[in-house]
Design an enzyme around this catalytic site. Structure first.
Site, short mmCIF file in Angstrom:
data_model
loop_
_atom_site.label_atom_id
_atom_site.label_comp_id
_atom_site.label_asym_id
_atom_site.label_seq_id
_atom_site.Cartn_x
_atom_site.Cartn_y
_atom_site.Cartn_z
N CYS A 103 0.46 -1.30 -0.09
CA CYS A 103 -0.21 -0.38 0.37
C CYS A 103 0.74 1.65 -0.04
O CYS A 103 0.54 2.42 -0.24
CB CYS A 103 -1.11 0.21 1.13
SG CYS A 103 -2.20 -1.47 0.86
N HIS A 105 -3.11 7.08 3.04
CA HIS A 105 -3.86 5.52 2.40
C HIS A 105 -5.23 5.57 3.10
O HIS A 105 -5.17 5.63 4.01
CB HIS A 105 -2.67 4.74 2.66
CG HIS A 105 -3.29 3.27 2.71
ND1 HIS A 105 -3.26 2.97 1.50
CD2 HIS A 105 -3.40 2.56 3.17
CE1 HIS A 105 -4.25 1.99 1.29
NE2 HIS A 105 -3.39 1.08 2.44
N ASN A 145 -9.98 -0.25 0.80
CA ASN A 145 -8.81 0.29 0.42
C ASN A 145 -8.04 -0.33 -0.99
O ASN A 145 -8.31 -1.57 -1.22
CB ASN A 145 -8.44 -0.63 1.68
CG ASN A 145 -6.59 -0.60 1.86
OD1 ASN A 145 -5.69 -0.53 0.37
ND2 ASN A 145 -6.13 -1.71 2.70
O1 UT7 Z 1 -3.02 -1.99 3.69
C1 UT7 Z 1 -2.83 -1.52 4.88
C2 UT7 Z 1 -4.59 -3.05 5.01
N1 UT7 Z 1 -4.99 -3.37 6.56
C3 UT7 Z 1 -5.04 -2.63 7.39
O2 UT7 Z 1 -5.05 -1.34 7.43
C4 UT7 Z 1 -6.03 -3.20 8.48
C5 UT7 Z 1 -5.91 -2.59 9.75
N2 UT7 Z 1 -6.72 -3.16 10.25
C6 UT7 Z 1 -8.12 -2.84 10.20
O3 UT7 Z 1 -8.74 -2.17 9.83
C7 UT7 Z 1 -8.88 -3.18 11.63
O4 UT7 Z 1 -8.30 -3.73 12.28
C8 UT7 Z 1 -10.64 -3.97 11.51
C9 UT7 Z 1 -11.41 -3.50 10.21
C10 UT7 Z 1 -9.71 -5.33 10.17
C11 UT7 Z 1 -10.99 -4.44 12.54
O5 UT7 Z 1 -11.54 -3.58 13.20
P1 UT7 Z 1 -11.20 -4.01 14.82
O6 UT7 Z 1 -12.06 -2.69 15.83
O7 UT7 Z 1 -10.03 -3.96 14.94
O8 UT7 Z 1 -11.64 -5.50 14.69
P2 UT7 Z 1 -11.10 -7.07 15.65
O9 UT7 Z 1 -10.48 -7.72 14.58
O10 UT7 Z 1 -10.70 -6.55 17.19
O11 UT7 Z 1 -12.65 -7.58 15.78
C12 UT7 Z 1 -13.73 -7.25 16.49
C13 UT7 Z 1 -14.51 -8.71 16.26
C14 UT7 Z 1 -14.50 -10.02 16.30
O12 UT7 Z 1 -15.49 -10.91 16.43
P3 UT7 Z 1 -14.99 -11.22 18.52
O13 UT7 Z 1 -13.53 -11.47 18.91
O14 UT7 Z 1 -14.48 -9.57 19.58
O15 UT7 Z 1 -16.35 -11.81 18.84
C15 UT7 Z 1 -13.88 -11.08 14.84
O16 UT7 Z 1 -14.38 -11.51 14.85
O17 UT7 Z 1 -15.24 -8.53 15.11
C16 UT7 Z 1 -15.26 -9.74 13.93
N3 UT7 Z 1 -15.12 -9.46 12.97
C17 UT7 Z 1 -16.49 -8.63 12.03
N4 UT7 Z 1 -17.62 -8.87 12.38
C18 UT7 Z 1 -18.60 -8.65 11.59
C19 UT7 Z 1 -13.97 -9.24 12.22
N5 UT7 Z 1 -14.17 -8.95 10.92
C20 UT7 Z 1 -15.89 -9.01 10.55
C21 UT7 Z 1 -16.32 -8.45 9.92
N6 UT7 Z 1 -18.01 -8.27 10.23
N7 UT7 Z 1 -16.40 -8.62 8.39
#
Ligand code: UT7
Length: 330
Positions: free
Chosen positions: A116, A257, A287
């Site tokens: 990215c 980004h 993204n």
């Molecule tokens: O260019 C570089 C690319 N990468 C990035 O920019 C990624 C950077 N990270 C992020 O943007 C965030 O960490 C995410 C958007 C990927 C995730 O957000 P988060 O607030 O960090 O959520 P999390 O990973 O802690 O997940 C929270 C909950 C989990 O469930 P439990 O364990 O709390 O029960 C996940 O399993 O949300 C769940 N979850 C979802 N639920 C519904 C993860 N993905 C999804 C989804 N829909 N798509």
């Protein structure tokens, strides 16, 4: 030879027609519009048509940038394509684009893979090559077809990414203190595992079993990437401002980004610069990796958000982890 400034002569972008909404995604995996919007700020993304390759999107963006610059393909002697989704594992997408765009056979054409952050890396490389006097006019393209490396069964990644392209034409001017003022690039190679495609490369070639297990798709530890992203983008922004004796409030527009609105909001708070000074289109494209900054830059210019004399800050992070910033005066 008098020193010349390297400047952006024109910008262009392209997004495929097909819009994939959060509502549609919620029928494909266990997710919801509410979760995607509140966690990432994304409402929809574009998906390339089946026969539409990264080079096709890059060509569209490049033609628009050439038009905007008033430069013909015959004048281009350098093409750098930032991508991690080239049409083929080899050769470079830039070679395919050289032919499609009708660039001279004497043009140097190659890809840069810094995920990215790729566009910022490619921009720095192109400007250095043009500033050397050995190249006259360069095309720098960021183009990605991420829909081919995303696992559409993995809700933790598939909701975040989209396809698209952006491009700029680089030239020179004798006017001092305009164009690319400086860059600050960096790499945290110890964090490769946080965001990668585990199989399919030379260390672990793809096998029928690895393909069945989906190991040729992108894997991400989202939370860890999020924390590092905020840290390194803040660092890259602060360092470049300090190097050039500037305060954050002297920046007219930050083009970050476009990975997650919450990351952009965090940077805005850390730099104490209101969110209105940040260009945001992650809601419409998700993204798009190396395409994200040039796509946003083109939209910002066309929306009149960049005026002569303005200082613009580009800041990015991506797999690698790579990160970087670039300062432009228009
Ligand atoms: O260019 C570089 C690319 N990468 C990035 O920019 C990624 C950077 N990270 C992020 O943007 C965030 O960490 C995410 C958007 C990927 C995730 O957000 P988060 O607030 O960090 O959520 P999390 O990973 O802690 O997940 C929270 C909950 C989990 O469930 P439990 O364990 O709390 O029960 C996940 O399993 O949300 C769940 N979850 C979802 N639920 C519904 C993860 N993905 C999804 C989804 N829909 N798509």
């Amino acid at each position: 030879m008098p020193s010349l400034s390297t400047i952006i002569l024109g910008t262009g972008s392209y997004a495929p027609e097909r819009v994939l909404t959060n509502a549609e995604l919620s029928k494909m995996v266990d997710t919801s519009d509410e979760w995607i919007r509140t966690r990432s700020g994304i409402r929809e993304r574009r998906i390339a048509a089946p026969g539409e390759a990264t080079s096709d999107m890059g060509v569209q963006a490049a033609r628009r940038a050439l038009d905007d610059a008033g430069v013909t393909p015959a004048e281009i002697d350098l093409l750098i394509v930032a991508t991690m989704t080239p049409d083929l594992p080899m050769p470079a997408a830039a070679c395919i684009m050289q032919h499609k765009l009708g660039l001279p056979t004497s043009a140097a054409c190659f890809d840069v893979n810094a995920a990215c952050t790729g566009f910022v890396y490619a921009l720095d490389t192109a400007c250095a090559m043009v500033a050397s006097g050995r190249y006259r006019k360069a095309l720098v393209v960021g183009a990605e077809k991420l829909s081919t490396i995303v696992d559409w069964k993995d809700r933790t990644t598939c909701v975040l990414f989209g396809d698209g392209a952006g491009a700029v034409v680089i030239g020179t001017t004798p006017q001092p203190d305009v164009g690319l003022i400086g860059t600050r690039l960096g790499t945290l190679g110890e964090s490769v595992d946080l965001l990668c495609i585990p199989n399919g490369g030379s260390s672990v070639p793809a096998t029928p079993e690895s393909i069945a297990a989906g190991s040729h798709f992108m894997k991400m530890k989202g939370k860890e990437v999020f924390k590092l992203a905020v840290r390194v983008m803040d660092e890259a922004a602060r360092d470049i401002l300090e190097q050039h004796h500037l305060r954050a409030d002297q920046i007219s527009l930050v083009i970050p980004h476009q990975a997650n609105l919450r990351i952009i909001e965090a940077i805005s708070q850390y730099l104490e610069l209101p969110l209105e000074r940040f260009f945001v289109n992650v809601d419409r494209y998700g993204n798009t990796s190396a395409a994200s900054i040039p796509l946003a830059l083109d939209e910002a210019r066309r929306a009149g958000r960049i005026q002569p004399g303005d200082l613009t800050l580009l800041v990015a992070f991506g797999a690698g982890l790579t990160y970087g910033s670039a300062l432009l005066r228009w």
